[in-house]
Write an enzyme that holds these catalytic residues in place. Structure first.
Site, mmCIF file in Angstrom:
data_model
loop_
_atom_site.group_PDB
_atom_site.id
_atom_site.type_symbol
_atom_site.label_atom_id
_atom_site.label_comp_id
_atom_site.label_asym_id
_atom_site.label_seq_id
_atom_site.Cartn_x
_atom_site.Cartn_y
_atom_site.Cartn_z
ATOM 1 N N SER A 1 46.918 104.221 46.152
ATOM 2 C CA SER A 1 46.382 104.841 44.947
ATOM 3 C C SER A 1 45.100 105.597 45.275
ATOM 4 O O SER A 1 45.128 106.564 46.017
ATOM 5 C CB SER A 1 46.175 103.780 43.864
ATOM 6 O OG SER A 1 45.993 104.375 42.599
ATOM 7 N N HIS B 1 53.892 101.767 40.339
ATOM 8 C CA HIS B 1 52.598 101.720 41.001
ATOM 9 C C HIS B 1 52.393 100.306 41.553
ATOM 10 O O HIS B 1 53.002 99.348 41.083
ATOM 11 C CB HIS B 1 51.514 102.043 39.965
ATOM 12 C CG HIS B 1 50.304 102.716 40.514
ATOM 13 N ND1 HIS B 1 50.323 103.995 41.001
ATOM 14 C CD2 HIS B 1 49.020 102.282 40.655
ATOM 15 C CE1 HIS B 1 49.112 104.340 41.393
ATOM 16 N NE2 HIS B 1 48.297 103.309 41.203
ATOM 17 N N ASP C 1 56.800 105.595 38.830
ATOM 18 C CA ASP C 1 55.367 105.324 38.725
ATOM 19 C C ASP C 1 54.836 105.804 37.374
ATOM 20 O O ASP C 1 54.891 106.992 37.053
ATOM 21 C CB ASP C 1 54.622 106.022 39.862
ATOM 22 C CG ASP C 1 53.207 105.489 40.056
ATOM 23 O OD1 ASP C 1 52.518 105.282 39.049
ATOM 24 O OD2 ASP C 1 52.801 105.292 41.218
#
Length: 389
Positions: A251, A355, A322
């Protein structure tokens, strides 16, 4: 009516639905479905065991006779079917990654690996850990915690992972956590990756860095480069070959990884240590954010502004489900990077992945771990060939 059974089934069913059908907008609902679905989506076997266990307990207590209990049992069956779908999605990670390597490196990429590196690659997944789901520390790996690399207290500390036998000459992996630059810590994400590589003789470094609102874009990037400089200077003390240094992040950590890889040895981002070697052998980006930084002048903080012909090889992995960083962001970054870089950019898109898919052992993330190790083996093999030439 067995309310405990109802609650457990409802919780797992809602999580499974969120895993299968995550919302992308509005932002708050996207975040809610991400949090609700993370466990069923990444460790579906654990959810199945909990579902089966609660059903068996209700049956043993003869609590399944009422209409409400029968409806609850029907919901449990539907949730179990949904979890089987999640497992089938996870099983597609291996073929997706193999296709990504073949597309970027050619069909014979495995034959180009140095024999010793090819022999060291994992032949089978750790199915015991995957069935349990939760991370389990490896006994052959030692973590040396909270070493200082700067003057910002606990936010400038790092952990070193290495094999307990302290072998010499292993490559280095520097890893940075995610959290949107607001949160996160060095001992939460990608632990299966760090422990796998450390168990294979690598010296792995996972670092904290300064966070918002006390820090800004240049502070984060400076911290990241300080960690690379620390690894170059001190890695040999832990048995590392500091000439071979890979960087990875998740991320926001992937955002930093990409920026560091594309601004190697740039003194503008190394105030006070301008001459330090911050070069990177290869970059591994997991579910990365590749846009502009909060409030920074537009176009000056996205990795896409720094793409260059001599960029190191990249492995980029993103989930097509995601909710927090849409997959199109990764596609755009990869397209821009491929248009400029002379080195390969491997892009693997994982079906059904959300994610934070690196929090647990799973059929999906352990395939990503193997991909990271294979990517490093390919890069190192090419280095050896270039050195001999």
């Amino acid at each position: 009516m067995p309310y405990g059974y109802l609650f457990s089934v409802a919780l797992i069913a809602c999580g499974t639905a969120a895993a299968l059908y995550p919302l992308r907008r509005p932002e708050r609902l996207a975040g809610l479905t991400f949090r609700a679905g993370i466990v069923p989506n990444e460790v579906p076997f654990m959810a199945l065991f909990l579902l089966l266990g609660s059903t068996l307990i209700a049956a043993a207590q003869q609590d399944l006779g009422s209409l409400g209990a029968k409806i609850t049992a029907g919901v449990a069956v539907a949730a179990a079917v949904g979890l089987v779908v999640v497992i089938r999605r996870q099983l597609t990670a291996g073929p997706s990654i193999e296709n990504a390597f073949r597309d970027a490196l050619g069909g014979g990429w495995r034959e180009s690996l140095a024999p010793d590196l090819a022999d060291g690659l994992r032949r089978r997944l750790p199915y015991g850990r995957i069935l349990v789901g939760l991370f389990i520390w490896r006994r052959d790996v030692k973590r040396i915690a909270n070493l200082s690399y700067g003057d910002a207290g606990k936010r400038n500390r790092l952990d070193v992972y290495r094999h307990r036998s302290a072998p010499k000459g292993g490559p280095v992996l520097v890893y940075f956590h995610g959290g949107g630059y607001y949160s996160g810590r060095k001992n939460r994400e990608a632990r299966p990756l760090l422990n796998r590589l450390a168990g294979q003789g690598w010296v792995c470094i996972s670092a904290n860095y300064r966070l918002r609102p006390k820090a800004d874009f240049l502070d984060h990037l400076t911290d990241a480069k300080k960690v690379i400089a620390w690894a170059r200077e001190h890695g040999h003390e832990y048995g590392a070959d500091t000439d071979t240094l890979f960087m990875s992040g998740s991320s926001a950590g992937a955002h930093m990884t990409a920026l560091c890889a594309l601004t190697q040895n740039d003194p503008a981002y190394q105030a006070g240590f301008e001459t330090a070697d911050t070069s990177i052998t290869g970059a591994i980006c997991l579910y990365g954010y590749y846009g502009d930084y909060y409030g920074h002048p537009e176009g000056t903080s996205t990795p896409m502004a720094y793409v260059r012909e001599d960029a190191p090889p990249f492995l980029v992995v993103h989930g097509d489900a995601d909710s927090l960083v849409p997959v199109q962001a990764a596609r755009d970054f990869v397209g821009t990077l491929r248009g400029a870089s002379a080195n390969p950019v491997i892009y693997a898109e994982l079906p059904g992945a959300q994610h934070s898919f690196d929090l647990f052992h799973s059929l999906r993330f352990d395939r990503v771990v193997d991909a990271a190790e294979a990517f490093a083996a390919w890069v190192r093999s090419r280095q050896d060939t270039d050195d001999r030439a």
